[in-house]
Design a protein around this motif. Structure first.
Motif: not given
Lengths: 262, 223
Positions: A93-94, A136, A138, B214-217
């Motif tokens: 996800p990153h 990304l 998501r 914010y990055a939604g990690f």
């Protein structure tokens, strides 16, 4: 006949004392697509997980060509040759889509970025996701994520691809966009072992169908004969559970026949 | 408030702050390394090492730093191991901090779904590559608040170094207070000095957490 790519010899696996695989043997040849079906808990996912060493077999042997891979201490070299895609996509996800795709080829296979990137773009284009390269995970739909996961596995150029219920978490309208990719792969000659509950897909893609039940392969055959006329009663019941309408119709027909006899 | 007194002793506090900061950061740095190693030993269930790590963590977390420092400084020489005060300070802080950092890292790693690790393995990554590229980035995003809290906690714990006769902030203040009797001024400067050291760390923590959110990690549950 050619030597099989994968040879599974009488493997056993138990979790906490209860047997999940109780003597499974299986050969997969180059370019062959083997579909494994069966009720939940029959051991089909465990079989796939044993093949690439996510689970260790208690007994029996697994060979990839001429290499004994079951019980190997260091599986990562073997896993570079056996791709696997799961129900839950498991994109990282990153990382952007492209970075998800580059990680394996660049780090595990130590290929140069430019070469992999070009190939990754080409494959993304083929599955209709070229414009998502910098997105990304998501932000993608389930079907899109799973297509990316398939590309990620294929970029490793595996000798064998394992697919573990890859459409089970998808909304129904996204199932076919994923399965079409798999059918494409089959047509390109990819060797695959597929666990699925999508019977029509299984029939379309399989060269051979295995029906597993309670930790053993209960029946095995070509898709045409297996789906038309399963040999075992248990397989018949299992297939019937997917066809509500025809069950009802059949019941009515039987009733009518009974009435006719009377 | 005697500003003249404060003005004439500012440099004492700057020197003390430098000791606090320098040895605090040595301790924090070593704690992060030790903590990460312990955490990985436990996460990957490395035989023997995981038990050693667990035992160490319980020992370190359940004894006060003061006792640990006494042990290093006054106890070890009895068995022939004589360490400088500075070495005792860094080792003591690392001993305590490693345990806290390990638990912070572990909370982060445990929050990464197991299937992420398997996905990395299925790509043929080595364990080290899997940790470096797949697991740690996600774990750090979750663990960041706890890690920052530990950094602040550890730098505050350096006030114990005064028992080692090191001239850290606390000892500078103590010495001034007992010799001059200007308790109010000295304590005022002590508070200001700690704030000056730690507020930037706090602000960095807030900033980093906001960036990570914010990055939604770690957001694996979106459809």
């Amino acid at each position: 006949m050619m030597e099989p790519i994968l040879r599974v010899k009488d493997i056993h696996k138990a979790f906490d004392g209860s047997g999940v695989l109780k003597g499974v043997s299986l050969d997969i040849h180059e370019g062959e697509v083997v579909v494994i079906i069966g009720p939940s808990g029959c051991g089909k996912s465990t079989l796939l997980r044993c093949i690439n060493g996510l689970e260790r077999v208690d007994q029996g042997e697994i060979w990839l060509r001429d290499q004994l891979i079951s019980g190997l201490k260091d599986m990562h070299l073997v896993r570079q040759k056996i791709g696997m895609v799961f129900q839950s996509y498991d994109l990282f996800p990153h990382m952007k889509v492209m970075d998800n795709l580059l990680l394996g080829p660049m780090k595990a296979l130590r290929k140069p970025r430019e070469a992999v990137e070009a190939e990754a773009m080409e494959m993304l284009r083929r599955v209709g996701l070229a414009e998502k390269a910098q997105a990304l995970p998501r932000t993608l739909s389930g079907g899109q994520k799973q297509r990316v996961a398939l590309v990620r596995a294929m970029l490793m150029h595996p000798e064998l691809l394992l697919l573990d219920e890859i459409t089970a978490a998808l909304d129904p309208e996204m199932v076919s966009e994923v399965l079409n990719v798999v059918i494409d792969l089959a047509e390109q000659g990819m060797t695959m072992a597929i666990v699925t509950h999508e019977m029509r897909f299984a029939e379309a893609v399989a060269d051979r169908v295995l029906f597993m039940e309670q930790g053993v392969i209960a029946e095995e055959g070509a898709p045409a004969s297996f789906f038309r006329e399963p040999k075992t009663e248990r397989a018949r019941q299992f297939l019937q559970s997917f066809t509500y309408a025809s069950t009802r119709k059949k019941a009515q027909e039987t009733q009518a026949a009974d009435v006719g006899l009377a | 408030m005697d500003w003249g007194f404060i003005g004439s002793h500012v440099m004492d506090f700057v020197a003390g702050a430098w000791v606090t900061l320098r040895f605090g950061l040595y301790g924090v740095g070593c704690s992060l390394v030790l903590g990460l190693l312990c955490c990985l030993a436990r996460y990957f269930r490395v035989p023997v090492l995981r038990s050693v790590a667990h035992g160490y963590i319980e020992l370190a977390r359940n004894t006060p730093l003061l006792v640990q420092l006494f042990f290093l400084y006054a106890g070890l020489p009895r068995v022939g191991v004589r360490l400088s005060a500075e070495a005792c300070a860094v080792i003591g802080l690392t001993f305590l901090g490693g345990a806290y950092m390990s638990e912070a890292f572990r909370s982060g790693l445990e929050s990464v779904e197991k299937s992420q690790r398997e996905a990395g393995e299925c790509l043929g990554l080595t364990r080290a590559q899997n940790i470096r590229y797949v697991l740690l980035p996600q774990a750090l995003a979750t663990a960041a608040p706890a890690l920052f809290a530990n950094v602040i906690f550890l730098i505050k714990e350096t006030s114990m170094f005064s028992v080692l006769a090191m001239m850290d902030l606390m000892n500078v203040a103590d010495t001034l207070r007992t010799s001059g009797g200007r308790t109010v001024e000295v304590l005022f400067m002590l508070v200001v000095a700690y704030l000056a050291l730690l507020l930037p760390v706090s602000l960095a923590a807030t900033f980093t957490e906001r960036r990570l959110r914010y990055a939604g990690f770690g957001n694996q549950h979106s459809v």
